[in-house]
Design an enzyme around this catalytic site. Structure first.
Site, PDB file in Angstrom:
ATOM      1  N   ARG A 102       3.501  -7.174 -10.079  1.00 52.56           N
ATOM      2  CA  ARG A 102       3.302  -7.038  -8.634  1.00 52.56           C
ATOM      3  C   ARG A 102       2.406  -8.169  -8.160  1.00 52.56           C
ATOM      4  NH1 ARG A 102      -0.475  -4.146  -5.330  1.00 52.56           N
ATOM      5  NH2 ARG A 102       0.421  -3.700  -3.275  1.00 52.56           N
ATOM      6  N   HIS A 162      -8.298   3.158  -0.926  1.00 53.02           N
ATOM      7  CA  HIS A 162      -6.994   2.838  -1.478  1.00 53.02           C
ATOM      8  C   HIS A 162      -7.160   2.298  -2.892  1.00 53.02           C
ATOM      9  CE1 HIS A 162      -8.633  -0.627   0.692  1.00 53.02           C
ATOM     10  NE2 HIS A 162      -7.955  -1.425  -0.120  1.00 53.02           N
ATOM     11  N   HIS A 200     -11.234   2.277  -3.685  1.00 55.45           N
ATOM     12  CA  HIS A 200     -12.301   1.627  -2.938  1.00 55.45           C
ATOM     13  C   HIS A 200     -11.925   1.544  -1.467  1.00 55.45           C
ATOM     14  CE1 HIS A 200      -9.336  -1.542  -3.530  1.00 55.45           C
ATOM     15  NE2 HIS A 200      -9.918  -2.214  -2.556  1.00 55.45           N
ATOM     16  N   ASP A 230     -12.480  -1.332   1.830  1.00 55.52           N
ATOM     17  CA  ASP A 230     -12.811  -2.745   2.024  1.00 55.52           C
ATOM     18  C   ASP A 230     -14.024  -2.857   2.943  1.00 55.52           C
ATOM     19  OD1 ASP A 230     -10.654  -3.469   0.462  1.00 55.52           O
ATOM     20  OD2 ASP A 230      -9.300  -3.685   2.183  1.00 55.52           O
TER      21      ASP A 230
END
Length: 350
Positions: free
Chosen positions: A282, A272, A215, A217
């Protein structure tokens, strides 16, 4: 349990390249030039010596670890994320899924204080940690946006930063937790060797699961900090993915859709994704700098010329945000606002 140890992940069609790193303690004109170049070529860069105190980062990381280490039933008391609160696997409202759980917060201090009551056993401490972090990274975001304007030779160097400093800014903050992949059936596979790491192979599976799908942002700018576990990848124009090595001392910065529109396409709103790790969890903290809902987004006149005509029609952030929420995660929103597309639509109606 949320931990912070590095383990490489693999991905199809990846390319290791040296991504831009900007030292914010450097000479201003040089920083400005390097940032503009990074935004044009990658839509992404890292910043070091950013001035955000380590204890501010550490406090929020500890609060995040405490929350995500709770039982699911406890975490769900802070949800569902419609739009703010706790969410798990569901991303947005259009069926997108990922191996992620998250807290999505409005950056307004009062909103954070109220939401903290359902998140933490010590709401005041959690609220203080979040607000302290947001204030610090917002300062970094404003400095970066001013440097961008200077590097683009825009007379009003606050043209970008004043949008996120507005009292009605629609900026949001997100805490992401990517749990390790489920254990493989017994007997478990042996851990990958160093040779496997170097060859981007993982014996536990053919490929890692997607934590957060591809996607861009929609906002102006994103400032991301993660622990020392890899997973973030950015997409280049040639279709290859570039893994971003983790560095808890640095911030990752990426251009959003609104900034691409305001720079008339000079800056790239980078696509990304985040991959889950096979062995370790993570944790990432993302500040999404956005304008007020009523803000009119248009290209500064200094960035438009006969040789570089305006690419996007003016729009409000509320209009763009509505379009973003109506689409799937990986859909392109800016295409809806391209002037050429509008011309084509007019011709179809003729």
């Amino acid at each position: 349990m949320v931990v912070a140890s590095p383990t490489p992940v693999c991905s199809d069609r990846i390319q290791d390249i040296e991504l831009p790193v900007i030292d914010l303690s450097g000479e201003r004109s040089k920083m400005s030039s390097l940032i503009v170049k990074a935004c044009e070529e990658y839509g992404f860069f890292k910043v070091i010596n950013h001035g955000v105190p380590l204890d501010v980062i550490a406090k929020l990381e500890q609060e995040s670890i405490s929350f995500f280490s709770k039982s699911l039933s406890e975490k769900e008391k802070a949800g569902p994320a419609i739009p703010f609160g706790y969410g798990c696997k569901n991303i947005g409202f259009n069926g997108d899924l990922g191996e992620v759980e998250y807290l999505l917060l409005n950056t307004n201090p009062h909103s954070i204080a109220q939401r903290s009551k359902t998140i933490s056993n010590d709401p005041r401490r959690f609220s203080s940690a979040v607000c302290g972090y947001i204030e610090a990274v917002r300062g970094v975001a404003c400095e970066l946006l001013d440097l961008m304007a200077e590097g683009l030779w825009v007379p009003d160097t606050s043209v970008f930063s004043k949008l996120i400093m507005d009292v009605d800014s629609d900026s949001i903050f997100r805490l992401n937790h990517y749990p390790p992949l489920p254990l493989s059936p017994s007997p478990p596979p042996p851990p990958p060797s160093m040779e496997d790491y170097n060859n981007n192979k993982d014996k536990s599976s053919n490929k890692p699961k997607v934590g957060f799908g591809e996607h861009s942002d929609p906002q102006i700018l994103t400032i991301l900090r993660s622990n020392d576990v890899p997973g973030l990848q950015i997409s280049l124009n040639n279709g290859l993915w570039v893994p971003v090595p983790p560095d808890p001392t640095a911030f990752c910065v990426n251009v959003g859709d609104v900034l691409q529109a305001m720079t008339n396409g000079r800056f790239v709103s980078v696509r990304h994704k985040a991959l889950s790790n096979s062995y370790k969890s993570r944790l990432s903290m993302a500040y999404f700098a956005a304008p007020p809902l009523h803000a009119r987004i248009s290209v500064p006149v200094d960035m438009v010329s006969p040789l570089r005509p305006c690419l996007y029609r003016p729009f409000t952030w509320a209009e763009f945000k509505k379009a973003a929420y109506s689409l799937r995660l990986g859909d392109s929103r800016l295409d809806l606002f391209r002037i050429q597309q509008q011309t084509d639509q007019d011709q179809d109606l003729a």
